[in-house]
Design an enzyme around this catalytic site. Sequence first.
Site, PDB file in Angstrom:
ATOM      1  CG  ASP A  16      -1.750  -1.243   1.336  1.00  0.00           C
ATOM      2  OD1 ASP A  16      -2.233  -1.734   0.313  1.00  0.00           O
ATOM      3  OD2 ASP A  16      -1.898  -1.753   2.468  1.00  0.00           O
ATOM      4  CD  GLU A  28     -16.212  -8.959  -5.596  1.00  0.00           C
ATOM      5  OE1 GLU A  28     -15.121  -9.236  -5.058  1.00  0.00           O
ATOM      6  OE2 GLU A  28     -17.111  -9.808  -5.813  1.00  0.00           O
TER       7      GLU A  28
END
Length: 554
Positions: free
Chosen positions: A54, A223
């Site tokens: 991330d 999603e």
Amino acid sequence: MKRFVLTLLACVAMLPAWAGEVTFTEVRYAGDDGGPAVGPTQYRNPVVAGFYPDPSAIRVGDDFYLVTSTFGYFPGLPIFHSRDLVSWRQIGNAIDRPGQIDYGNDELTRGLFAASISYHNGTFYIANTCFYCGGGNFIVTGKDPAGPWSDPVWLKFEGIDPSLFFDDDGTAWMVNNGIPEGKMRYDGHRAIWLQRFDAATKTMVGPRKVLVDGGADPASKPEHVEGPHLFKHDGYYYLTAAEGGTGEQHAQMVWRSRKVDGPYEPWSGNPSLTQRDLDPARPDPVTSTGHAQFVELKDGSWWAVFLATRPYRGNQYNLGRETFLLPVTWRDGWPVILPRGERVPVVLERPALPRTPQPIPTSGPIEWSERFAAEKLPPQWMTIHPPKQTWFGTGRDGLKLTPSSTPLGGHGSGGQPAYLAHRLQHHRATLTATLAPYQPEPGELAGLAVLQSERYHYVVGVEGGKEGTAIALYRRAGKDEAVSGQRIARIPLPSSQQPVSLRFRLDGPRLDVFYAVEPGQWKPVATGLDASILSNDIAGGFIGATFGPYAFRP
């Protein structure tokens, strides 16, 4: 007070091992995953290898700063610095004081999720989510990215992955992933929200507004749209976010608008980055690309950092999600990280910036030795959750651990394992630890661990028992096994009066274990073990494997 602490640490370092401590005189690491050669004008992906997921990066003048997730490990949110976007050095951690955040006693895959770093008027900001910590979203600030960082200021909005954007007029805006308005239409249905942030009071102000409902193509039921970032270029506001979850279906999408609060138009050529359309059987795959952030250089060129994985077999990888870097090409006003269908290149041309090599690289072959002689641990070493009491110390004699009655995997009961963790950065690596002479009591075990999660790990160490001292190897591979794992090898030691070195040798899905009581005289403990239990494919979760010194006393 500082003098007292240093004196205390010095006294601790002088205590003999029989005083209830275990002394590690050295930990060594050597890793090399091979790959094509790198020329003088090139760099290798990933730029930060191992469990650094991330990524969020910014430029401040000539300097670049990067922050990544840490989940249940402490210190949290490592801060890296670079001058060339390629060679990175960790300069601190944003969450480095046990009192900053209460992690609770949850699993390692909880804790500090995706962070984002930003800068405005002399202050650095990191927005983050502490998942299952009870507080939710927060922001910390600092004048120096190396620290100290403030205590968290908790923000009252739902969701995860907050990212702070400062507009040209100084107005601040927070975007994040959250539950959509109304009823969720399908599993994984999420939205990207926008709200004003008052930097003076560090509070959210004004109404919250949905910028993206579902994803770039709502009809396809995308999603988990997440990891949003805002930036501005040529009069447009650009919103970028990932879709498809953080696995092999991961993809990076882009929208733009003339106004910061929308409406936002998705790019017709989305995604800007993905590997999900490629042949799963391709050699040396890079997968799961996404969670990108765009960075503009002084010369007007653009680059993007993003996470990706390097499986060694199928979708098995022990390193977790790593930090990659690619140039960005602008096409008709839209930023493209990688054209659809192209593979992520492992070696490519460097940014047009002066090279700033680091003493220990974060990519390619890496080799180092740590003797723990400094007054404190280097910033890359971690514990499982913040320490509630002092159980380790560094100094002239090395690292001293006080064994814990909490084994690896047992911290959910409220205790903390005596385990110091360093991220594994290669699939082909040799991990070595040396213990000073040590006489364990029956049931005591001290040595080297390699850990994917509470339920999946290996430990090799010096163990005490009724039969005497021995080298013991334990493995835990599932929730139904004993917390301390199953002993799969035991080799008696004739004496405990000499140092003992312990070694894991990893090669993708294979693990070999060795010990030595004479320097360089390695003897096998077990060979051909299954290292794939350290992969997310088997163990689950989002983190990568770590390794380091460990000590247990029942």
